[in-house]
Design an enzyme around this catalytic site. Structure first.
Site, PDB file in Angstrom:
ATOM      1  CE  LYS A 137      -3.750   0.076   2.584  1.00  0.00           C
ATOM      2  NZ  LYS A 137      -4.473   0.200   3.943  1.00  0.00           N
ATOM      3  CB  ILE A 138       2.700   2.952  -2.332  1.00  0.00           C
ATOM      4  CG1 ILE A 138       3.541   1.800  -1.712  1.00  0.00           C
ATOM      5  CG2 ILE A 138       2.962   4.611  -2.065  1.00  0.00           C
ATOM      6  CD1 ILE A 138       4.506   1.567  -3.137  1.00  0.00           C
TER       7      ILE A 138
END
Length: 223
Positions: free
Chosen positions: A85-86
């Site tokens: 997750k970014i």
């Protein structure tokens, strides 16, 4: 394509419950959710790997390009099912472009507009996570935003999966399914409501009462 359900949790017991029910396909989690469990995040993640054979989103903590890359690469080595997750920030988008070329699965999170989702798809994100509940909280129409993202992706055949996040009700799950989201990530307390309805409970009680009143022998006797 079949719509997928992810559970938004860091609690292995909750995750196992719904995995065993057969209704979830993956997990999204983060350190904030881990604090609610009150155990070391790494221990929780290792337990989740042992339970779920599906995508498991783990979030980077870094906000600059170089460290996002380092952290994402390290997370991807933890397990074959890791999706990194970014956050939707310039350095995050830049990092996703590189990670995509390295076949590292990514989930661009904290998305609140079709334009942001378009950027995520352009750099090859595996998933994009529009946060519906948080938009609704400020009076925006999150469902319209989701529909616009899906329309853009369909128009240009982007491979990025639309992962509806920040879900606040069972009805919202129904709405994102109707809209055509590829995935929805659902908190355990909302998952619990999906298979419950007062008329179902009432119907079961009526069937059992009618059977007991009839005096019929059961078809199958369970000892």
């Amino acid at each position: 394509m079949i719509m997928k359900f992810f559970i938004d949790s860091a609690d292995p017991e909750q995750i196992k419950k719904y995995w065993d029910l057969g209704i979830i396909d993956g997990v999204t989690t983060n350190p904030t959710l881990a604090t609610k469990v009150g155990r070391p995040f790494r221990d929780l993640v290792l337990e989740i790997f042992a339970i779920v054979d599906g995508p498991i989103s783990l979030e980077v903590l870094s906000k600059d390009y170089e460290n996002i890359l380092k952290e994402a690469r390290s997370l991807s080595l933890l397990h074959k099912n890791v999706v990194v997750k970014i956050p939707m920030i310039p350095d995050g988008i830049r990092a996703v472009k590189i990670l995509s070329s390295e076949n590292i699965k990514t989930n661009v999170t904290l998305v609140f507009s079709p334009a942001q989702a378009l950027l995520a798809a352009k750099v090859g994100a595996t998933y994009v996570s529009p946060f519906l509940g948080r938009l609704d909280d400020i009076g925006e129409n999150s469902l319209n935003m989701l529909k616009e993202i899906i329309a853009i992706y369909d128009r240009y055949n982007f491979a990025t999966n639309v992962l509806a996040a920040s879900i606040r009700s069972a009805r919202q799950v129904e709405e994102v399914a109707i809209a055509g989201a590829d995935v929805v990530t659902i908190p355990p307390e909302i998952l619990e409501t999906l298979y419950k309805h007062p008329l179902t409970d009432k119907g079961i009680e009526k069937f059992l009462a009618d059977y007991q009143q009839s005096g019929m022998d059961p078809l199958i006797k369970i000892s």
